[in-house]
Scaffold this active site. Structure first.
Site, PDB file in Angstrom:
ATOM      1  N   PHE A 121       0.863  -1.184   0.000  1.00  0.00           N
ATOM      2  CA  PHE A 121       0.000   0.000   0.000  1.00  0.00           C
ATOM      3  C   PHE A 121       0.899   1.233   0.000  1.00  0.00           C
ATOM      4  O   PHE A 121       2.048   1.188   0.455  1.00  0.00           O
ATOM      5  CB  PHE A 121      -0.908   0.010   1.240  1.00  0.00           C
ATOM      6  N   GLN A 234      -8.456  14.232   4.448  1.00  0.00           N
ATOM      7  CA  GLN A 234      -7.846  13.443   3.376  1.00  0.00           C
ATOM      8  C   GLN A 234      -8.818  13.232   2.223  1.00  0.00           C
ATOM      9  O   GLN A 234      -9.958  12.805   2.425  1.00  0.00           O
ATOM     10  CB  GLN A 234      -7.404  12.083   3.915  1.00  0.00           C
ATOM     11  N   HIS A 236      -9.191  10.902  -0.765  1.00  0.00           N
ATOM     12  CA  HIS A 236      -8.686   9.662  -1.348  1.00  0.00           C
ATOM     13  C   HIS A 236      -8.493   9.893  -2.842  1.00  0.00           C
ATOM     14  O   HIS A 236      -9.357  10.473  -3.494  1.00  0.00           O
ATOM     15  CB  HIS A 236      -9.672   8.533  -1.101  1.00  0.00           C
ATOM     16  N   LEU A 250     -15.812   4.784  -3.236  1.00  0.00           N
ATOM     17  CA  LEU A 250     -14.400   4.442  -3.104  1.00  0.00           C
ATOM     18  C   LEU A 250     -13.947   3.364  -4.086  1.00  0.00           C
ATOM     19  O   LEU A 250     -14.635   2.362  -4.295  1.00  0.00           O
ATOM     20  CB  LEU A 250     -14.127   3.966  -1.676  1.00  0.00           C
ATOM     21  N   GLU A 253      -7.442   1.409  -2.625  1.00  0.00           N
ATOM     22  CA  GLU A 253      -6.023   1.532  -2.946  1.00  0.00           C
ATOM     23  C   GLU A 253      -5.407   0.176  -3.273  1.00  0.00           C
ATOM     24  O   GLU A 253      -4.332   0.092  -3.857  1.00  0.00           O
ATOM     25  CB  GLU A 253      -5.297   2.169  -1.749  1.00  0.00           C
ATOM     26  N   ARG A 284      -1.261   9.110  -0.177  1.00  0.00           N
ATOM     27  CA  ARG A 284      -2.548   9.511  -0.742  1.00  0.00           C
ATOM     28  C   ARG A 284      -2.614  10.995  -1.066  1.00  0.00           C
ATOM     29  O   ARG A 284      -3.228  11.397  -2.051  1.00  0.00           O
ATOM     30  CB  ARG A 284      -3.672   9.126   0.224  1.00  0.00           C
ATOM     31  N   HIS A 349     -12.554  11.669   1.978  1.00  0.00           N
ATOM     32  CA  HIS A 349     -12.481  10.293   2.459  1.00  0.00           C
ATOM     33  C   HIS A 349     -12.302  10.146   3.963  1.00  0.00           C
ATOM     34  O   HIS A 349     -12.935   9.292   4.577  1.00  0.00           O
ATOM     35  CB  HIS A 349     -11.327   9.599   1.727  1.00  0.00           C
ATOM     36  N   ARG A 384      -2.903  10.340   6.572  1.00  0.00           N
ATOM     37  CA  ARG A 384      -2.983   8.935   6.970  1.00  0.00           C
ATOM     38  C   ARG A 384      -2.490   8.020   5.863  1.00  0.00           C
ATOM     39  O   ARG A 384      -2.867   8.190   4.700  1.00  0.00           O
ATOM     40  CB  ARG A 384      -4.429   8.576   7.323  1.00  0.00           C
TER      41      ARG A 384
END
Length: 574
Positions: A121, A234, A236, A250, A253, A284, A349, A384
């Site tokens: 990730f 954040q 996304h 969504l 990821e 991100r 997000h 994050r």
């Protein structure tokens, strides 16, 4: 009011997502009489939308991985604004929490050797996300709710909490109403844990579900708790762009973690321009700004996004590793992702900011009030890393539950005076009593436009000042909001109360964004594009003084020398 439905507990958990369920399990197992209250149905919490995996340095795929590397990745991803102690505890305890989840019955994907599989990730040096295909959050909720039901924890579903009750300076419980009937209910409690998630529904394009209206943050703020670092929202990088009815949903990821590549309308793999080393596995904030920039400079797709393509992988592999994404695009957008690209773009997000808590106990500045998960602040800093949210829920949900149970053992059951309950009831019913006023739907639509257009991925002072002006007007309109019909099955009435929470948190975000004159992590100021070392050393704290929202600055906690040394080191490369 004497006929109010009333319940009494040692520990009351508000929210039934991953953090809430893990907190309830911990409190119950510590001997506290525990209940969970949620405004949706059990099993429907937004945690089910967390698809990619749980970040934990288990070393199953890369034996060199350890908590020190995970700690370093988290601190660097958060641009050093993290609470270092929370980042340390999270990195150290996450592997045990994942193993614990498996002991509860979670069925993880496996390596050829039979260990829990882990995937790559963005922002993580090693593949460390334990996963169940692309449905990890769903498996977490299924496992935790089964555990909670088995233990006999009381659950109150479809109940909205509108006010925290206090006995002097300490928490005494909560007031709310049943969404189905509109009847009021009072929960007396020695400890209350807020696990209500984020604030995405204040933006027009969001991956968040309808529950995400900032309830817990507003409840805590109104009760006297501090909010912190609220400017860090954040976006996304990859939400669905087309068709309009699914905009923002969504796209995990995990698509990029399994080898998906991003291209603009000319077919260029544009991440080479922005992060040639990490490419699609950059953090991100970087990927979201990169897609936004491509669109702004005219290189975006037909519908204002970018192409995310994993069709170069074998079809069976894609269907096995990303079953939800395969069905989501096939059913909602008529796109077979094994044969062609997805069209994606940034979507609101996650909140890195939230309720200020102690790292060890998750207690707020109000005695007896605790918070965990996305509603709390500290672990993630300015940005994050993907996968850290699910391990955050497990690590600090457990810690909050244990601390809340310990607090409950030390005190007698508090007593809130009846005037608080009567005032809360009057405030909740006020929209029915107005002969005229604005529709809650109109106010919500205008709020979403304000936040989307003026407090989005890129910000500047004129936009933020305009946003504050518009928020003032919206707050005034909200005091005159009117709803029709009865209290039975009335979504307009539910939204009328949600507006209070969303407007409170939106103002905190905007004021904090205006104050922080730099670009750090998810907070990007066009007029202050660089990092400012002075701002690295302080937090924005939002407090309620004499009914007015006030910002104060507090220093970032000083890190011990041994952890500073960890950050100065570089571990081996993959």
């Amino acid at each position: 009011m004497t006929e109010l439905e009333r319940h009494s507990y040692d520990v009351l958990v508000i929210g039934a997502g991953g953090a809430g369920l893990r907190a309830a399990i911990a409190a119950h197992e510590a001997g506290a009489r525990t209940a969970v209250v949620c405004k949706s149905l059990l099993g429907k919490a937004h945690t089910v939308m967390a698809e990619g995996g749980i970040a934990a340095a288990m070393g199953n795929v890369w034996p060199d991985d350890n908590w020190q590397v995970h700690f370093r990745d988290t601190m660097r991803g958060g641009k050093m604004l993290n609470n270092w102690r929370m980042a340390q505890l999270h990195a150290q305890e996450a592997p045990d929490r994942v193993q614990e989840l498996e002991e509860y019955g979670a069925l993880f994907d496996r390596t050829p050797d039979g260990l829990i599989s882990q995937r790559d990730f963005g922002g993580h040096r090693y593949a460390r996300l334990a996963h169940v295909g692309d449905r990890t959050g769903l498996e977490m909720i299924r496992t935790l709710q089964d555990r909670g039901v088995h233990l006999g924890i009381d659950v109150y579903m479809e109940c909205t909490i509108t006010r925290l009750l206090k006995d002097g300076d300490r928490i005494a419980g909560a007031f709310g109403y049943w969404r189905e009937q509109g009847r009021f209910v009072v929960f007396r409690a020695k400890s209350v844990i807020i696990c209500t998630g984020g604030i995405g529904k204040a933006w027009k394009i969001t991956s968040n579900s309808w529950e995400y209206t900032g309830d817990g943050m507003a409840l805590a703020y109104d009760a006297g708790a501090d909010l912190m670092d609220m400017e860090f929202v954040q976006f996304h990088p990859t939400g669905m762009v087309w068709p309009p009815g699914v905009q923002g949903i969504l796209v995990t990821e995990a698509v990029r973690g399994e080898g998906g590549v991003l291209r603009n309308k000319a077919g260029e793999r544009f991440m080479e321009r922005y992060d040639p080393k990490k490419m699609e596995l950059s953090t991100r904030d970087v990927v979201a700004r990169s897609i936004y920039t491509e669109v702004r400079e005219g290189r975006g797709t037909e519908h204002g996004g970018a192409f995310l393509d994993i069709s170069h992988k074998p079809a069976d592999y894609v269907k096995r590793k990303l079953p939800s994404m395969y069905h989501q695009f096939l059913e909602l957008a008529d796109v077979d992702i094994t044969k062609g690209p997805m069209e994606v773009g940034p979507t609101c997000h996650y909140m890195m900011g939230g309720i200020r808590v102690d790292a060890e106990t998750a207690q707020t500045s109000v005695p007896g009030l605790f918070a965990a998960g996305e509603a709390a602040v500290g672990l993630h800093g300015a940005n994050r890393l993907g996968g850290n949210s699910l391990s955050d829920l497990l690590v600090f949900g457990r810690r909050a539950g244990l601390a809340a149970a310990a607090h409950a053992k030390e005190i007698d059951l508090p007593q809130a005076d009846s005037s608080q309950i009567e005032e809360a009831a009057q405030q909740t019913l006020a929209p029915f009593e107005r002969a005229e006023g604005d529709s809650p739907y109109a106010i919500h639509d205008d709020l979403q436009s304000t936040m989307q257009n003026l407090v989005g991925i890129f910000r500047d002072e004129p936009d933020l000042r305009q946003a504050l002006s518009e928020l003032d007007e919206l707050k005034a309109r909200a005091t005159r909001v009117r709803v029709e019909g009865s209290r039975l099955f009335n979504p307009g009435w539910h939204l009328a109360w949600d507006l209070h929470s969303m407007l409170t948190v939106a103002e905190a975000v905007t004021r904090s964004a205006l104050t922080r004159r730099e670009s750090r992590g998810a907070h990007s100021r066009i007029d202050y594009p660089g990092l400012d070392d002075a701002w690295r050393k302080k937090h924005n704290v939002v407090v309620k003084k004499a009914g007015t929202m006030t910002l104060v600055e507090t220093p970032v906690l000083e890190m011990p020398d041994e952890l500073k040394q960890l950050l100065a080191e570089e571990s081996g490369t993959k």
